[in-house]
Design an enzyme around this catalytic site. Structure first.
Site, short mmCIF file in Angstrom:
data_model
loop_
_atom_site.label_atom_id
_atom_site.label_comp_id
_atom_site.label_asym_id
_atom_site.label_seq_id
_atom_site.Cartn_x
_atom_site.Cartn_y
_atom_site.Cartn_z
N SER A 96 0.73 -1.13 0.05
CA SER A 96 -0.12 0.00 -0.03
C SER A 96 0.98 1.35 -0.08
O SER A 96 1.85 1.51 -0.78
CB SER A 96 -0.91 -0.01 1.11
OG SER A 96 -2.21 1.09 0.94
N ASP A 220 -10.25 -4.92 -5.54
CA ASP A 220 -9.45 -3.99 -4.55
C ASP A 220 -10.48 -2.63 -4.21
O ASP A 220 -10.41 -1.89 -5.25
CB ASP A 220 -8.21 -3.59 -4.82
CG ASP A 220 -7.25 -3.14 -3.64
OD1 ASP A 220 -7.98 -2.63 -2.75
OD2 ASP A 220 -6.18 -2.98 -3.77
N HIS A 248 -7.48 -5.70 -0.61
CA HIS A 248 -6.34 -4.78 -0.77
C HIS A 248 -5.23 -5.50 0.22
O HIS A 248 -4.04 -4.83 0.22
CB HIS A 248 -6.61 -3.64 0.21
CG HIS A 248 -5.80 -2.57 0.03
ND1 HIS A 248 -4.91 -2.10 -0.89
CD2 HIS A 248 -5.06 -1.83 1.02
CE1 HIS A 248 -4.14 -1.24 -0.78
NE2 HIS A 248 -4.24 -0.98 0.36
#
Length: 270
Positions: A96, A220, A248
């Protein structure tokens, strides 16, 4: 100074091997999220785990809203960690927002990193209608997102976690993410969310000169398919691998697929 850095970021050194893997978690997560990767790689690699300040087992007293108002501070922390452990030529794996932490760190001190691996990373989460960029969130959605966090953080976390995790048939995954989200101080979580969900590092991507693997998958909530493709086009030495995974946090929901992608990339570029 050395012990201060190790305490600040709850640094753990595991495994053994000539090459070093650094794992960096994403928003609302912590180093334990990499346990499946640690198990898969620790017999062949030296592994560095750490928690970003304000997350997991980091020193929350080290958090300052002024210092951590942008991703650059987290990149500085990473470089300080590398200096403390005398690391160079490492393989950095960032989930991320930590992908952008790796980008910024590698732009400043490229010798520290041989390769970067991005797991569901993004240079910008906010849509940019003028350029046609699809980040995943409109301004109105982000405003509602921040309002919900501010009004009742733990209620927001328990609702957001399973949506972000995906895989509703495996509720234990969403519950784990809800636990790590809820372990953050609400003020830090909101400040970090404002930083991450409003940053824009698209212009930094073409300046990255370190070979990069982009691990991508579908379904996602936070990072839609066009984002991975956008990064693959913008990063000069990028390669994208699409894996069979949802949500995610595929390193938790589909660890074998993530491990296989990392392994394949490292063997192909050895």
């Amino acid at each position: 100074m050395g012990q201060a850095i190790r305490k600040r970021n709850n640094v753990q050194v595991l495994g053994s091997g000539r090459d070093t893997l650094i794992f960096a978690h994403g928003f609302g997560s912590e180093q334990s999220a990499w346990r499946h990767q640690v198990k898969a790689f620790q017999d062949r690699y030296r592994i560095i785990l750490f928690d970003h300040v304000g997350c997991g087992g980091s020193d929350f007293n080290a958090y300052s809203p002024q210092r951590y108002s942008g991703v650059h501070a987290y990149a500085e922390d990473l470089l300080e960690l590398c200096e403390e452990l005398k690391l160079s030529d490492t393989i950095f794996v960032g989930h991320s927002f930590s992908g952008m932490v790796g980008v910024l760190a590698a732009m400043v001190e490229p010798r520290r990193f041989r390769q970067l691996v991005f797991v569901k990373s993004t240079p910008r989460l906010l849509d940019d209608p003028e350029s046609g960029y699809v980040g995943g969130f409109s301004r109105a959605e982000l405003d509602a997102f921040f309002d919900a966090m501010a009004s009742s953080y733990h209620t927001w976390a328990s609702g957001f976690a399973p949506l972000a995790m995906g895989n509703p048939e495996r509720p234990e995954l969403g519950q784990e993410f809800a636990r790590t989200l809820s372990s953050m101080r609400p003020d830090i979580a909101l400040a970090l969310a404002r930083t991450i969900f409003q940053y824009d590092h698209r212009l930094d991507l073409p300046r990255l000169k370190v070979p990069t693997l982009i691990i991508h998958s579908g379904e996602d909530l936070a990072v839609p398919n066009p984002v991975g493709e956008y990064m693959a086009r913008r990063i000069p030495l990028a390669r994208m691998m699409t894996i069979a995974a949802r949500g995610h946090l595929p390193h938790l929901s589909a660890p074998e697929a993530v491990n296989r992608a990392i392994d394949t990339y490292l063997h192909a570029t050895a």
